[in-house]
Design a protein around this motif. Structure first.
Motif, PDB file in Angstrom:
ATOM      1  N   GLU A   1      -2.080  -4.725   3.134  1.00  0.00           N
ATOM      2  CA  GLU A   1      -2.258  -4.068   1.845  1.00  0.00           C
ATOM      3  C   GLU A   1      -3.111  -2.812   1.995  1.00  0.00           C
ATOM      4  OE1 GLU A   1      -2.245  -8.237  -0.791  1.00  0.00           O
ATOM      5  OE2 GLU A   1      -4.097  -7.052  -0.642  1.00  0.00           O
ATOM      6  N   MET A   2      -3.023  -1.944   0.977  1.00  0.00           N
ATOM      7  CA  MET A   2      -3.801  -0.713   0.979  1.00  0.00           C
ATOM      8  C   MET A   2      -4.415  -0.505  -0.401  1.00  0.00           C
ATOM      9  SD  MET A   2      -2.583   3.180   1.969  1.00  0.00           S
ATOM     10  CE  MET A   2      -2.237   2.722   3.671  1.00  0.00           C
ATOM     11  N   ASP A   3      -5.646  -0.059  -0.401  1.00  0.00           N
ATOM     12  CA  ASP A   3      -6.344   0.229  -1.650  1.00  0.00           C
ATOM     13  C   ASP A   3      -5.889   1.571  -2.212  1.00  0.00           C
ATOM     14  OD1 ASP A   3      -8.682  -0.110  -3.589  1.00  0.00           O
ATOM     15  OD2 ASP A   3      -9.171   1.795  -2.615  1.00  0.00           O
ATOM     16  N   ALA A   4      -5.578   1.588  -3.495  1.00  0.00           N
ATOM     17  CA  ALA A   4      -5.020   2.785  -4.120  1.00  0.00           C
ATOM     18  C   ALA A   4      -6.008   3.950  -4.106  1.00  0.00           C
ATOM     19  CB  ALA A   4      -4.604   2.465  -5.560  1.00  0.00           C
ATOM     20  N   GLU A   5      -7.262   3.691  -4.377  1.00  0.00           N
ATOM     21  CA  GLU A   5      -8.245   4.772  -4.418  1.00  0.00           C
ATOM     22  C   GLU A   5      -8.476   5.372  -3.037  1.00  0.00           C
ATOM     23  OE1 GLU A   5      -9.493   6.325  -7.004  1.00  0.00           O
ATOM     24  OE2 GLU A   5      -8.232   5.025  -8.225  1.00  0.00           O
ATOM     25  N   SER A   6      -8.445   4.532  -2.000  1.00  0.00           N
ATOM     26  CA  SER A   6      -8.646   5.060  -0.654  1.00  0.00           C
ATOM     27  C   SER A   6      -7.465   5.932  -0.241  1.00  0.00           C
ATOM     28  CB  SER A   6      -8.856   3.930   0.351  1.00  0.00           C
ATOM     29  OG  SER A   6      -7.669   3.182   0.559  1.00  0.00           O
ATOM     30  N   LEU A   7      -6.261   5.588  -0.686  1.00  0.00           N
ATOM     31  CA  LEU A   7      -5.098   6.417  -0.388  1.00  0.00           C
ATOM     32  C   LEU A   7      -5.234   7.781  -1.054  1.00  0.00           C
ATOM     33  CD1 LEU A   7      -2.277   7.058   0.619  1.00  0.00           C
ATOM     34  CD2 LEU A   7      -1.348   5.808  -1.339  1.00  0.00           C
ATOM     35  N   PHE A   8      -5.602   7.795  -2.328  1.00  0.00           N
ATOM     36  CA  PHE A   8      -5.748   9.069  -3.034  1.00  0.00           C
ATOM     37  C   PHE A   8      -6.857   9.913  -2.399  1.00  0.00           C
ATOM     38  CE2 PHE A   8      -7.620  11.744  -6.353  1.00  0.00           C
ATOM     39  CZ  PHE A   8      -6.503  12.469  -6.728  1.00  0.00           C
ATOM     40  N   ALA A   9      -7.962   9.268  -2.040  1.00  0.00           N
ATOM     41  CA  ALA A   9      -9.073  10.002  -1.428  1.00  0.00           C
ATOM     42  C   ALA A   9      -8.661  10.591  -0.082  1.00  0.00           C
ATOM     43  CB  ALA A   9     -10.280   9.074  -1.255  1.00  0.00           C
TER      44      ALA A   9
ATOM     45  N   VAL B   1      -3.252   0.682 -11.375  1.00  0.00           N
ATOM     46  CA  VAL B   1      -2.750  -0.212 -10.333  1.00  0.00           C
ATOM     47  C   VAL B   1      -3.318  -1.609 -10.575  1.00  0.00           C
ATOM     48  CG1 VAL B   1      -2.678  -0.661  -7.863  1.00  0.00           C
ATOM     49  CG2 VAL B   1      -2.551   1.664  -8.688  1.00  0.00           C
ATOM     50  N   LEU B   2      -2.442  -2.601 -10.573  1.00  0.00           N
ATOM     51  CA  LEU B   2      -2.844  -3.959 -10.925  1.00  0.00           C
ATOM     52  C   LEU B   2      -3.392  -4.761  -9.742  1.00  0.00           C
ATOM     53  CD1 LEU B   2       0.161  -4.757 -13.271  1.00  0.00           C
ATOM     54  CD2 LEU B   2      -2.217  -4.404 -13.966  1.00  0.00           C
ATOM     55  N   ARG B   3      -3.060  -4.338  -8.542  1.00  0.00           N
ATOM     56  CA  ARG B   3      -3.505  -5.032  -7.336  1.00  0.00           C
ATOM     57  C   ARG B   3      -3.333  -4.068  -6.168  1.00  0.00           C
ATOM     58  NH1 ARG B   3      -0.960  -6.976  -3.660  1.00  0.00           N
ATOM     59  NH2 ARG B   3      -1.746  -9.127  -3.667  1.00  0.00           N
ATOM     60  N   PRO B   4      -3.931  -4.352  -5.006  1.00  0.00           N
ATOM     61  CA  PRO B   4      -3.693  -3.467  -3.860  1.00  0.00           C
ATOM     62  C   PRO B   4      -2.207  -3.348  -3.539  1.00  0.00           C
ATOM     63  CG  PRO B   4      -5.522  -4.946  -3.421  1.00  0.00           C
ATOM     64  CD  PRO B   4      -4.906  -5.423  -4.705  1.00  0.00           C
ATOM     65  N   GLY B   5      -1.813  -2.180  -3.050  1.00  0.00           N
ATOM     66  CA  GLY B   5      -0.413  -1.973  -2.704  1.00  0.00           C
ATOM     67  C   GLY B   5      -0.010  -2.793  -1.494  1.00  0.00           C
ATOM     68  N   ILE B   6       1.190  -3.366  -1.547  1.00  0.00           N
ATOM     69  CA  ILE B   6       1.740  -4.134  -0.428  1.00  0.00           C
ATOM     70  C   ILE B   6       2.579  -3.184   0.424  1.00  0.00           C
ATOM     71  CG2 ILE B   6       3.277  -6.035   0.211  1.00  0.00           C
ATOM     72  CD1 ILE B   6       2.449  -7.407  -2.409  1.00  0.00           C
ATOM     73  N   LEU B   7       2.375  -3.216   1.750  1.00  0.00           N
ATOM     74  CA  LEU B   7       2.986  -2.252   2.641  1.00  0.00           C
ATOM     75  C   LEU B   7       4.291  -2.764   3.260  1.00  0.00           C
ATOM     76  CD1 LEU B   7      -0.228  -0.946   4.418  1.00  0.00           C
ATOM     77  CD2 LEU B   7       1.079   0.179   2.601  1.00  0.00           C
ATOM     78  N   TRP B   8       4.990  -1.863   3.917  1.00  0.00           N
ATOM     79  CA  TRP B   8       6.309  -2.109   4.497  1.00  0.00           C
ATOM     80  C   TRP B   8       6.330  -3.219   5.540  1.00  0.00           C
ATOM     81  CZ3 TRP B   8       7.164  -1.522   9.775  1.00  0.00           C
ATOM     82  CH2 TRP B   8       6.112  -0.930  10.478  1.00  0.00           C
TER      83      TRP B   8
END
Length: 506
Positions: free
Chosen positions: A45-53, A94-101
């Protein structure tokens, strides 16, 4: 100063920003690491805020290092890791951390579905043209519906990583054809296939699938807060963008039928471009939709340069840590003759096995044909050759005519290895100018959206330049043909020995 376009490229561990001029030349780039979390074995998973940052930081740094002012950036688009699932609610939270490929949490669910419907995987292939990965959006959504129904009930849409980032930049909720088609979706229709939701028992959640637009369509413009974070002008046009592999194909200029593309990095992906979707061989490989009404039929060897990394540390610890370690590794390999004096290597160096030439979770790497006379240089050369043989194996199983192979990724930096691939495949290998091909593909989509080019194919052809071209060397053909036949025998024997019941637990 002329205008520029910017490509953002969302990777699994690094997000990059790169600037390109009107001729498609890479002016400069920057990258920021993103953290991948694994709350359970096999979950990623990936945190949405860390991706944007990370995206914002990479963009600001690229502007600073190139000295290009925000006023001169005329458009941008995003490429990024495909599929997965990012749930957002009606107010774009975002409701939860993003799930990755690469997430494997849906394995148990898929096992139950296949047990109830043994034809499931072939039915999915017949629509999408791909051997479905566990991290695809539909199985991820099915898992979420079963295990986190409160999140699904609160959701308005399910997006991919790049779609979420574009939402943060523009406020636009949507996806584009390259991701929708492998959700799994419809390769022919270049979008979602609602009928497939029934196969996962999630037809009641069809409303979560977002609007699909062409990759070169305009998504919107930069919102003031996003513009400030990225160091760009509010109102800068933003195009829809594309998944990382299709964007890389565009960046490499592979937009004519018969051109092949090998992306040899951590994984080794090999594909042939076509003007119609290719569903043969059945139940094998991944068919990607490419902007410009193109497709690329691919076969993927899960382990690419990982094999060289292993060879460096396991066979050549005296070279590891040197700044020229990989140049020295290539020199060592070159001291052994073509065919490595009969030593061979099958490059299935992965904990999860392979998905080409067939799906075998239990497949593993190994040497073969060794005798007491073989030395370190023969073993190292056999690793290089094994990867090149696997590339030829992938192309032969695709079974499409090839005019040239565009080589990108780590392998492209090695003239020794690029020449070997040309010799073993018997096809010219072209190394494109540049380094950030996913970001370039995204930037060219932006350039098309703002009117610099009439269409994306024209954009790619106009901005493609070859750095090196390697013609096959006929003098090595006999040695490599014998080596390839040994490789196929060893590979088939290895795969036939894998227990049919073997499965990697998530």
């Amino acid at each position: 100063m002329g205008g520029y376009v910017l490509g953002l490229d969302v990777g699994t561990s690094v997000t990059k920003a790169a600037l390109f001029d009107r001729d498609g030349r890479e002016i400069g780039s920057s990258g920021r690491r993103t953290s991948v979390h694994s709350p359970h074995p096999g979950w990623y998973e990936m945190d949405a805020e860390s991706l944007f940052a990370a995206a914002a930081g990479a963009c600001r740094e690229a502007l600073a290092t190139t000295g290009i002012g925000a006023a001169y950036v005329e458009g941008l688009a995003i490429s990024g890791v495909m599929i997965g699932g990012w749930l957002i609610d009606a107010v774009d939270t975002v409701l939860r951390p993003g799930i990755l490929w690469n997430d494997g949490r849906a394995q148990g669910l898929l096992d139950r579905l296949v047990a109830a419907n043994p034809a499931l995987m072939s039915q999915l292939f017949d629509s999408s043209g791909q051997v479905m990965q566990l991290g695809c959006t539909l199985p991820v959504l099915a898992w979420l519906a079963e295990n986190e129904p409160h999140h699904v009930a609160a959701a308005h849409s399910i997006l991919t990583a790049k779609d979420y980032l574009r939402l943060r930049l523009t406020g636009h909720v949507g996806t584009e054809e390259t991701d929708a088609a492998i959700a799994p979706g419809s390769a022919s229709g270049r979008g979602f296939n609602p009928a497939l939701l029934e196969l996962f028992g999630i037809e009641c959640h069809a409303g979560l699938l977002p609007e699909v637009r062409p990759s070169e369509a305009m998504a919107g413009t930069l919102l003031p807060a996003a513009a400030e974070a990225l160091g760009l002008r509010a109102g800068t046009p933003v195009a829809m963008g594309a998944g990382d592999l299709p964007a890389c194909v565009l960046g490499a200029g592979a937009v004519d039928a018969g051109i092949a593309c090998s992306v040899v990095g951590t994984t080794c992906l090999n594909g042939v471009v076509s003007e119609a979707p290719v569903f043969t061989p059945r139940d094998m490989g991944i068919l990607f939709t490419v902007p410009g009404h193109l497709w690329i039929k691919t076969m993927v060897n899960v382990a690419g340069t990982t094999n060289l990394d292993w060879a460096l540390t396991a066979l050549c610890p005296d070279l590891a840590g040197r700044p020229d370690a990989y140049e020295m590794l290539a020199e060592l390999a070159a001291s052994s003759p073509p065919g490595a004096d009969g030593a061979g290597y099958v490059p299935y160096l992965s904990h999860i096995g392979i998905i080409a030439p067939r799906l075998e979770p239990g497949a593993r790497a190994g040497f073969f044909g060794l005798n007491p006379d073989h030395g370190r240089s023969d073993l190292v050369r056999s690793v290089y050759e094994g990867l090149a043989y696997a590339i030829r194996d992938c192309f032969e199983r695709i079974g499409r005519p090839i005019s040239a192979i565009r080589l990108v990724g780590g392998a492209s930096r090695s003239p020794f290895w690029a020449q070997m691939i040309a010799d073993i495949t018997g096809v010219p290998v072209e190394v494109p100018e540049g380094s950030e091909f996913g970001a370039k593909g995204a930037a060219l989509l932006a350039a098309t959206a703002i009117g610099w080019f009439p269409d994306i194919r024209t954009a790619c052809r106009a901005t493609y330049r070859t750095r090196r071209r390697h013609e096959p060397d006929a003098t090595t053909a006999a040695a490599y043909e014998q080596g390839f036949q040994r490789f196929r025998l060893a590979s088939d024997a290895l795969l036939d020995r894998v227990a049919p019941s073997y499965r990697v637990e998530a």
